[in-house]
Design an enzyme around this catalytic site. Structure first.
Site, short mmCIF file in Angstrom:
data_model
loop_
_atom_site.label_atom_id
_atom_site.label_comp_id
_atom_site.label_asym_id
_atom_site.label_seq_id
_atom_site.Cartn_x
_atom_site.Cartn_y
_atom_site.Cartn_z
N THR A 1 4.92 -12.89 7.74
CA THR A 1 5.80 -13.41 7.75
C THR A 1 5.79 -14.12 8.88
O THR A 1 5.24 -14.21 9.58
CB THR A 1 7.57 -12.89 8.02
OG1 THR A 1 7.20 -11.75 6.95
CG2 THR A 1 8.42 -13.90 7.86
N ASP B 1 7.22 -0.19 10.89
CA ASP B 1 6.21 -0.59 10.38
C ASP B 1 5.66 -1.16 11.65
O ASP B 1 5.40 -2.19 11.90
CB ASP B 1 6.34 -1.72 9.80
CG ASP B 1 5.97 -2.53 8.78
OD1 ASP B 1 4.62 -1.74 8.91
OD2 ASP B 1 5.36 -3.31 7.72
N LYS C 1 9.98 -8.03 12.82
CA LYS C 1 11.28 -9.24 12.90
C LYS C 1 12.53 -7.79 11.99
O LYS C 1 12.24 -7.66 11.79
CB LYS C 1 10.14 -9.77 11.51
CG LYS C 1 9.89 -9.21 10.34
CD LYS C 1 8.45 -10.12 9.78
CE LYS C 1 7.80 -8.67 8.80
NZ LYS C 1 6.97 -9.42 8.17
N ASP D 1 5.04 -7.59 15.37
CA ASP D 1 4.96 -7.66 13.42
C ASP D 1 6.85 -7.59 13.66
O ASP D 1 7.35 -7.57 12.53
CB ASP D 1 4.55 -7.13 12.23
CG ASP D 1 4.83 -8.14 11.65
OD1 ASP D 1 4.72 -8.74 11.16
OD2 ASP D 1 4.63 -7.21 10.70
N LYS E 1 7.51 8.22 3.58
CA LYS E 1 6.09 6.57 3.08
C LYS E 1 5.11 7.29 2.71
O LYS E 1 4.21 7.96 3.13
CB LYS E 1 6.10 5.90 4.32
CG LYS E 1 4.72 4.88 3.65
CD LYS E 1 5.12 4.14 5.47
CE LYS E 1 4.22 2.98 5.04
NZ LYS E 1 4.82 1.88 5.73
N ALA F 1 17.07 5.92 7.19
CA ALA F 1 17.69 4.65 8.22
C ALA F 1 18.26 4.32 7.01
O ALA F 1 18.02 3.42 5.70
CB ALA F 1 17.29 3.63 7.97
N GLU G 1 17.50 -2.94 5.95
CA GLU G 1 17.06 -3.41 7.01
C GLU G 1 17.95 -4.56 7.45
O GLU G 1 18.52 -5.43 6.73
CB GLU G 1 15.73 -4.63 5.72
CG GLU G 1 14.60 -4.36 5.62
CD GLU G 1 14.56 -5.15 4.64
OE1 GLU G 1 14.35 -5.99 4.47
OE2 GLU G 1 13.15 -4.29 4.55
N ASN H 1 11.79 -5.52 10.21
CA ASN H 1 11.38 -4.24 10.36
C ASN H 1 12.72 -4.06 11.91
O ASN H 1 11.76 -2.46 11.91
CB ASN H 1 9.85 -4.25 11.10
CG ASN H 1 9.05 -5.07 10.37
OD1 ASN H 1 9.07 -4.61 8.68
ND2 ASN H 1 7.63 -5.74 10.74
N TYR I 1 0.58 -1.25 -0.03
CA TYR I 1 0.39 -0.33 -0.08
C TYR I 1 1.10 1.05 0.01
O TYR I 1 0.77 2.17 -0.11
CB TYR I 1 -0.99 0.09 1.34
CG TYR I 1 -2.23 -1.41 1.32
CD1 TYR I 1 -2.41 -1.31 0.42
CD2 TYR I 1 -1.37 -2.57 1.87
CE1 TYR I 1 -3.54 -2.87 0.87
CE2 TYR I 1 -1.41 -3.35 2.28
CZ TYR I 1 -2.97 -3.32 0.93
OH TYR I 1 -3.58 -4.69 1.24
N ASP J 1 12.64 9.65 9.92
CA ASP J 1 14.02 9.02 10.30
C ASP J 1 14.14 8.21 8.58
O ASP J 1 13.98 6.99 8.49
CB ASP J 1 13.85 8.50 11.14
CG ASP J 1 14.46 9.31 12.21
OD1 ASP J 1 14.86 10.43 12.51
OD2 ASP J 1 14.01 8.67 13.80
N1 ADE Z 1 12.60 1.91 4.03
C1 ADE Z 1 11.27 1.54 4.44
N2 ADE Z 1 11.70 2.70 5.58
C2 ADE Z 1 12.50 3.15 5.73
C3 ADE Z 1 14.01 3.70 6.62
N3 ADE Z 1 12.98 4.71 7.41
N4 ADE Z 1 14.91 4.06 5.87
C4 ADE Z 1 15.03 3.61 5.00
N5 ADE Z 1 14.29 3.03 4.30
C5 ADE Z 1 13.34 2.12 4.74
#
Ligand code: ADE
Length: 325
Positions: A216, A176, A160, A158, A63, A115, A119, A163, A45, A113
């Protein structure tokens, strides 16, 4: 439109009105304030894009959720849960922080933020397994973040390695929260096993989700499978699965299909590979306990010998990441 934008008023600017008098005008962040870049991730989504604030040049992950799709697929509730959960969790370095939300005709936007290192799952796959020191470092951060979430009345449900995101310091950021459970803070002092959802408007929905479980399966707690009910300790089950996976390279409960995975979970059917560190094994055996009330509570996890030599608290987030091994 129930949607209320977060932090929409980010500053005020003095302008002159039509009579030449100064007025404070609220400046709202919007799509136009960001330069959008590469795609960081794609969900069913939403799409997450890297974006730069045109004024501050700060980088974020944005997002973008398609409104029509969300409404058509009846996911409005989950979008709101994610926003409400994140709005409760803005004061911890281990949780992806929500800075602003806004919308245009087509989409909803969550400014989060960034990241940069992706992952934890990706890093683990590249390494195959982590040694004890690396596992301790990442597990301690995840645990500190879970403790904060739970203290703020949020059950993630959730957790994992997909996330758990990593920033450029290789510090973890949990993301998430679309399937989180938001507890009534006044009533959630129950020793950690549960607490009620606010007014429990989600009961029927949760039933539905548990029955049509997608995603998952490997980290799902036995109580969710048997009672269709998750509690704070359900996150600690998932935490146990994650610690196992970091050291073993694969989650403890894994089969060729979801049904068989679920069967293994409710039967506590798992084994440790040869050479698995005994202290970690002891911790995991106290977490992967079928009865959620008998799982090791967070304070005891923190003081478990597996975490000897690591300070779980503020200093953790200034600690340098060990070289990956
Ligand atoms: N993928 C999904 N969310 C993210 C985030 N906050 N930073 C980097 N990659 C992502």
């Amino acid at each position: 439109e129930e949607w209320k934008d977060r932090g929409a008023a980010v500053a005020t600017r003095q302008e002159l009105d039509s009579n030449g008098r100064p007025v404070n005008k609220i400046i709202k962040k919007g799509v136009k304030d960001f330069n959008f870049g590469r795609t960081l991730g794609e969900g069913s989504y939403s799409t997450v894009l890297a974006a730069t604030d045109r004024q501050t040049h700060r980088e974020y992950a944005v997002k973008v959720l398609d409104k029509r799709h969300i409404i058509k697929e009846k996911k409005v509730k989950y979008v709101n849960i994610e926003k409400d959960a994140l709005n409760r969790l803005t004061e911890h370095p281990g949780i992806v922080r929500l800075y602003y939300t806004f919308q245009d005709e087509r989409s909803l936007y969550f400014v989060l933020d960034l990241a940069n290192a992706g992952e934890l799952l990706g890093v683990l796959k590249r390494m195959t397994t982590f040694d004890e020191e690396c596992t301790r470092f990442y597990a301690a951060q995840i645990l500190d973040s879970i403790a904060y979430m739970h203290s703020r009345g949020i059950i993630h449900r959730d957790l994992k390695p997909e996330n758990v995101l990593l920033d450029e310091q290789m510090h973890t950021k949990i993301t998430d929260f679309g399937t989180a459970k938001i507890l009534d803070l006044k009533r959630s002092h129950d020793g950690g096993t549960g607490g009620d959802a606010v007014g429990d408007p989600l009961d029927g929905v949760e039933q539905e989700r548990a029955n049509s479980f997608v995603g998952t399966a490997e980290y799902v707690s036995p109580e969710l499978l048997t009672d269709k009910n998750a509690c704070k300790a359900s996150d600690l089950w998932a935490f146990g699965c994650i610690v196992y996976q970091l050291l073993a390279g694969r989650p403890p409960f894994k089969a060729s299909n979801e049904y068989q995975t679920f069967q293994k979970i409710v039967a506590l059917d798992y084994a440790f590979p040869l050479g698995f560190p005994p202290v970690a094994r002891d911790l995991i055996e106290r977490l992967l306990v079928l009865d959620p009330a008998k799982r090791l509570p967070i304070d005891h996890i923190k003081s478990h010998p597996f975490f000897d030599g690591i300070q779980i608290g503020k200093g953790l987030w200034r600690q340098k990441a060990p070289r990956l091994r």
